[in-house]
Design a protein around this motif. Structure first.
Motif, PDB file in Angstrom:
ATOM      1  N   ASP A 408       0.850  -1.193   0.000  1.00 18.79           N
ATOM      2  CA  ASP A 408       0.000   0.000   0.000  1.00 18.79           C
ATOM      3  C   ASP A 408       0.883   1.240   0.000  1.00 18.79           C
ATOM      4  N   GLY A 409       0.475   2.248  -0.756  1.00 22.47           N
ATOM      5  CA  GLY A 409       1.219   3.500  -0.812  1.00 22.47           C
ATOM      6  C   GLY A 409       0.334   4.634  -1.289  1.00 22.47           C
ATOM      7  N   ARG A 410       0.938   5.758  -1.611  1.00 19.89           N
ATOM      8  CA  ARG A 410       0.182   6.923  -2.072  1.00 19.89           C
ATOM      9  C   ARG A 410       1.108   7.847  -2.839  1.00 19.89           C
ATOM     10  N   PHE A 411       0.520   8.706  -3.675  1.00 14.78           N
ATOM     11  CA  PHE A 411       1.269   9.777  -4.328  1.00 14.78           C
ATOM     12  C   PHE A 411       0.301  10.885  -4.710  1.00 14.78           C
ATOM     13  N   ASP A 412       0.868  12.077  -4.973  1.00 18.76           N
ATOM     14  CA  ASP A 412       0.078  13.255  -5.335  1.00 18.76           C
ATOM     15  C   ASP A 412       0.399  13.677  -6.754  1.00 18.76           C
ATOM     16  N   VAL A 413      -0.591  14.191  -7.449  1.00 16.89           N
ATOM     17  CA  VAL A 413      -0.362  14.800  -8.757  1.00 16.89           C
ATOM     18  C   VAL A 413      -1.186  16.071  -8.861  1.00 16.89           C
ATOM     19  N   ILE A 414      -0.859  16.871  -9.852  1.00 15.01           N
ATOM     20  CA  ILE A 414      -1.676  18.022 -10.219  1.00 15.01           C
ATOM     21  C   ILE A 414      -2.141  17.800 -11.642  1.00 15.01           C
ATOM     22  N   THR A 415      -3.441  17.841 -11.862  1.00 14.76           N
ATOM     23  CA  THR A 415      -3.980  17.684 -13.207  1.00 14.76           C
ATOM     24  C   THR A 415      -5.246  18.518 -13.339  1.00 14.76           C
ATOM     25  N   GLY A 416      -5.347  19.224 -14.441  1.00 15.91           N
ATOM     26  CA  GLY A 416      -6.505  20.087 -14.649  1.00 15.91           C
ATOM     27  C   GLY A 416      -6.627  21.173 -13.604  1.00 15.91           C
ATOM     28  N   GLY A 417      -5.490  21.581 -13.028  1.00 15.34           N
ATOM     29  CA  GLY A 417      -5.528  22.604 -11.992  1.00 15.34           C
ATOM     30  C   GLY A 417      -5.961  22.100 -10.634  1.00 15.34           C
ATOM     31  N   HIS A 418      -6.129  20.763 -10.481  1.00 16.65           N
ATOM     32  CA  HIS A 418      -6.566  20.183  -9.216  1.00 16.65           C
ATOM     33  C   HIS A 418      -5.439  19.365  -8.592  1.00 16.65           C
ATOM     34  N   ILE A 420      -4.618  16.185  -6.727  1.00 14.83           N
ATOM     35  CA  ILE A 420      -5.276  14.895  -6.560  1.00 14.83           C
ATOM     36  C   ILE A 420      -4.382  13.976  -5.752  1.00 14.83           C
ATOM     37  N   ASP A 421      -4.949  13.301  -4.769  1.00 16.77           N
ATOM     38  CA  ASP A 421      -4.228  12.333  -3.936  1.00 16.77           C
ATOM     39  C   ASP A 421      -4.643  10.931  -4.368  1.00 16.77           C
ATOM     40  N   PHE A 422      -3.667  10.066  -4.630  1.00 18.19           N
ATOM     41  CA  PHE A 422      -3.952   8.693  -5.042  1.00 18.19           C
ATOM     42  C   PHE A 422      -3.497   7.731  -3.950  1.00 18.19           C
ATOM     43  N   ARG A 423      -4.416   6.879  -3.494  1.00 25.26           N
ATOM     44  CA  ARG A 423      -4.084   5.802  -2.569  1.00 25.26           C
ATOM     45  C   ARG A 423      -3.904   4.526  -3.384  1.00 25.26           C
ATOM     46  N   VAL A 424      -2.740   3.918  -3.278  1.00 28.98           N
ATOM     47  CA  VAL A 424      -2.344   2.819  -4.157  1.00 28.98           C
ATOM     48  C   VAL A 424      -2.366   1.500  -3.398  1.00 28.98           C
ATOM     49  N   SER A 425      -2.906   0.474  -4.040  1.00 34.92           N
ATOM     50  CA  SER A 425      -2.892  -0.884  -3.477  1.00 34.92           C
ATOM     51  C   SER A 425      -2.494  -1.853  -4.580  1.00 34.92           C
ATOM     52  N   THR A 426      -1.450  -2.659  -4.333  1.00 42.02           N
ATOM     53  CA  THR A 426      -1.050  -3.698  -5.288  1.00 42.02           C
ATOM     54  C   THR A 426      -1.471  -5.060  -4.742  1.00 42.02           C
ATOM     55  N   LEU A 427      -1.772  -5.967  -5.662  1.00 46.16           N
ATOM     56  CA  LEU A 427      -2.227  -7.304  -5.256  1.00 46.16           C
ATOM     57  C   LEU A 427      -1.703  -8.342  -6.250  1.00 46.16           C
ATOM     58  N   PRO A 428      -0.934  -9.347  -5.777  1.00 46.15           N
ATOM     59  CA  PRO A 428      -0.472 -10.405  -6.679  1.00 46.15           C
ATOM     60  C   PRO A 428      -1.652 -11.276  -7.142  1.00 46.15           C
ATOM     61  N   THR A 429      -1.763 -11.494  -8.456  1.00 53.57           N
ATOM     62  CA  THR A 429      -2.789 -12.382  -9.003  1.00 53.57           C
ATOM     63  C   THR A 429      -2.101 -13.449  -9.856  1.00 53.57           C
ATOM     64  N   VAL A 430      -2.886 -14.384 -10.390  1.00 47.35           N
ATOM     65  CA  VAL A 430      -2.294 -15.480 -11.170  1.00 47.35           C
ATOM     66  C   VAL A 430      -1.672 -14.973 -12.467  1.00 47.35           C
TER      67      VAL A 430
END
Length: 720
Positions: A408-418, A420-430
């Motif tokens: 689990d992690g997070r990062f910030d970006v600016i897009t369209g003048g906003h 935005i905070d992104f909360r990230v989740s990775t999951l191993p699949t087949v």
């Protein structure tokens, strides 16, 4: 201009909001909104603010308080003072749109006229100005205070112009060699268009900008925008226009020179300022004097962490991504960082709540969750899957070489003048690692309870209980049903300077001015339970606990309510009565629950019908018969008319946005007795319905009758 909805009845709205009692309104039902307003003002039945808020609900417009608000000269001068006085309107803010355009926000102080020719006059203003206008409602007192700012705005604009000429230092760009990594902090097309260039960056959080025309309003707005969105300080200098254009040659110098060389050049450069540097950009707001002035010591220079260049998607992409075709065009360049940036930018533009990047046997599938529904967006080559996952991990500071366990992690970006905070989740699949990104728009506004869909009895009961000084208010429902948004609406309604509000959340989804918000960090032992213990030592009046997940947190929340605090929290249960048994199953004694819980609300989110393309729907007779049974006792006009969306260029398959459907259950003596006896939730629910509770299904069907949503949407989110 947002005036497409048919206005509601002012009297009904005031009764729903609890400002007028139904018993004393009998003689007023035949009055028009305008006549009713006159009667209420003459008899001092409601104050100006309550009346304005009611009108906002009548026309489905937001309410804005202008008290103490300093309006920028550019905003207030957008509407001539003569027009503002004639129409009783005030322009108070310019807001940025995604494409860099402007939206002028106008407050109407005489909303009764919205049903007359004022609509046409504002539409004419919109056409003449060539700008989109967003309407809101304010009260006459705030409007009168705001009008006085016309005089100060004229003086300020003149002073600002003089200030630019006298206080902005001059710089001779011919004597400076600008490194490429410095000049390229602004895109070349922006530098050329606005005739300004970055010539120095002595600190990661400070840039020096040479401008040909410091009086240019567009330049001022742009520099202010850059300063605010990138959290950096800007020193502004004036330079000759030919020198600025000449300095653009440094964009053709791709490699920075050796550090020793640049240090030598820095030593040789001398400035010839004509006056001291201003601590603020020209045109900055100056607070109006108020009766009770609170001293505020300002920092000499705003210094905050700089957003990384690759996280500013507006600059990084170089073009707006507003359609799947735009995304496909970027993806065909085979540039993984830009492809991911375009995926993120398009999701933010379409107001998606989540992004899913999923490997399959054949390709890499990208899906967005928009208005609660997952939708396929694009399929990418499976070969770029490892690179895309690695890029996400780099942005969110995760371990790139770890693909065996979830992260689990997070990062910030600016897009369209906003921002935005992104909360990230990775999951191993087949088929490899899957990534889910939760999108949190930091600039999103807090909605009112009325805007969320609370009305009538539900709104009245909830309002009565949030006005109590202590007790617990619980919002229940599954993940993604809008519980936290409802609590934020409650907090924004009750938060004032006279009370201490502290929240503990995971994550902090919206930032509310004047409220102390805490983010839990379980990895270091900062949990809901531990955080709640600390909060109780912070002298709070109101506490919001993001979620009651365990018996320890539940016990602490209940005890906080019993010791004189108003506690707001959420639970994962299907309906309001189920929350009582959930707390009992967590080990809380029934008598403690009944003594501390004020009200429980349950909710779901349904998609709203697009007002542009909605049309009357045909409901099969068996379903219609079931609906009639469900709505027995509500005294609704028959035959029932429901609606559906055809789909148009303004919506997603006939829907646009979402609204809540609610059931609100206050703790009556009868329900307290049943809970103390540990009765089943079905028995508690039956009792609550007998006492007048509107179920979520009934609330949803009533909203469907009003044309806000469809029967299919209600049945989709409510188990039959």
């Amino acid at each position: 201009m947002n005036l497409g909805l048919k206005p509601k009845n002012l009297l009904d709205v005031l009764i729903d909001q609890g400002k007028i009692k139904a018993g004393e309104a009998q003689a007023w039902h035949s009055l028009s909104n305008t006549d009713l307003e006159k009667v209420l003002r003459q008899n001092h039945k409601v104050n100006p603010e309550d009346l304005a808020r009611a009108y906002a609900a009548v026309y489905s417009l937001p309410y804005v308080s202008l008290k103490g608000l300093t309006i920028s000269p550019e905003a207030i001068q957008a509407i001539p003072e003569k027009v503002a006085r004639e129409l009783k309107i005030i322009s108070y803010e310019f807001a940025s749109r995604t494409l860099g355009g402007k939206v002028l926000k106008i407050a109407v102080a005489d909303p009764a006229e919205l049903s007359g020719n004022i609509k046409e006059k504002i539409a004419d203003l919109e056409k003449k100005k060539g700008i989109k206008i967003d309407l809101s409602v304010t009260n006459l007192d705030d409007y009168g205070l705001a009008l006085s700012q016309y005089a100060t705005s004229h003086q300020k604009m003149a002073a600002d112009a003089a200030e630019v000429e006298t206080e902005i230092p001059r710089i001779d760009l011919r004597r400076i060699i600008i490194p490429y990594d410095t000049v390229s902090k602004f895109p070349e097309d922006i530098a050329r268009k606005y005739k300004m260039v970055v010539f120095g960056s002595p600190h990661p959080q400070l840039i020096k900008v040479a401008v040909a025309d410091p009086n240019d309003l567009k330049v001022k707005e742009l520099l202010s925008f850059i300063k605010e969105k990138n959290h950096i300080a800007i020193e502004e200098y004036k330079a000759a226009p030919d020198d600025v254009l000449g300095a653009l040659k440094y964009y053709n110098e791709p490699l920075p020179r050796p550090k020793e060389e640049t240090e030598k050049e820095d030593e040789e450069v001398t400035f010839e300022p004509t006056g001291p540097l201003s601590n603020e950009l020209p045109g900055s707001k100056t607070p109006l004097p108020t009766k009770n002035i609170i001293p505020e010591v300002m920092s000499p220079t705003e210094v905050k962490p700089l957003v990384l260049p690759q996280n500013n998607l507006d600059n990084f992409l170089g073009t707006a991504v507003q359609s799947v075709e735009d995304l496909e065009s970027v993806a065909q360049e085979n540039n993984v960082p830009k492809t991911l940036a375009a995926i993120v930018a398009l999701a933010a533009f379409k107001k998606a709540s989540d992004i899913h990047i999923e490997p399959t046997e054949e390709n890499l599938r990208v899906r967005y969750r928009i208005d609660g529904i997952l939708k396929d967006v694009i399929k990418l080559p499976l070969e770029i899957h490892p690179a895309v996952i690695s890029r996400v991990k780099i942005l969110s500071s995760l371990k790139i070489d770890e693909n065996r366990i979830p992260q689990d992690g997070r990062f910030d970006v600016i897009t369209g003048g906003h921002a935005i905070d992104f909360r990230v989740s990775t999951l191993p699949t087949v088929h490899g690692e899957k990534v889910a990104l939760r999108i949190l728009d930091k600039s999103a506004r807090i909605y009112t309870m009325e805007e969320l869909g609370l009305a009538g009895r539900n709104l009245k009961i909830l309002t009565e209980n949030i006005d109590k000084p202590y007790g617990t208010i619980l919002a229940t429902g599954p993940t993604g049903s809008g519980k936290s948004t409802t609590l934020y609406a409650i907090l924004s309604r009750i938060a004032t300077a006279s009370i201490n509000v502290v929240t503990i959340e995971d994550p902090v989804e919206y930032e509310i001015p004047g409220i102390n918000q805490c983010q839990i960090k379980p990895k270091i032992g900062f949990t809901f339970a531990n955080g709640l213990r600390s909060i109780l030592r912070q002298d709070p009046n109101v506490i919001m606990v993001g979620e009651i997940r365990d018996s320890e947190t539940a016990a602490l929340a209940i005890n906080a309510a019993l010791t004189g605090h108003l506690v707001l929290s959420t639970l994962h249960t299907n309906d309001a009565p189920g929350a009582l048994l959930r707390l009992i199953n967590m080990g809380i004694e029934p008598f403690l629950i009944t003594s501390s819980v004020n009200v429980i609300l349950a909710q779901r989110l349904v998609r709203k019908l697009c007002p542009k393309c909605k049309t009357q729907a045909h409901i099969p007779q068996p379903i219609l018969k079931t609906i009639e049974q469900e709505l027995t006792g509500f005294n609704l006009q028959k035959p029932y008319r429901f609606f559906e969306g055809r789909g148009c260029d303004q919506c997603e398959q006939g829907y646009k946005g979402r609204i809540g459907i609610f059931e609100v259950m206050p703790m009556t003596e009868e329900i307290e007795t049943l809970a103390s006896q540990r009765k089943q939730s079905s028995e508690i629910k039956a009792t609550a319905i007998r006492n007048g509770m509107t179920t979520m299904k009934q609330d949803g069907l009533i909203k469907a009758l009003k044309g806000l949503t469809t029967v299919n949407e209600v049945l989709r989110v409510i188990s039959v």
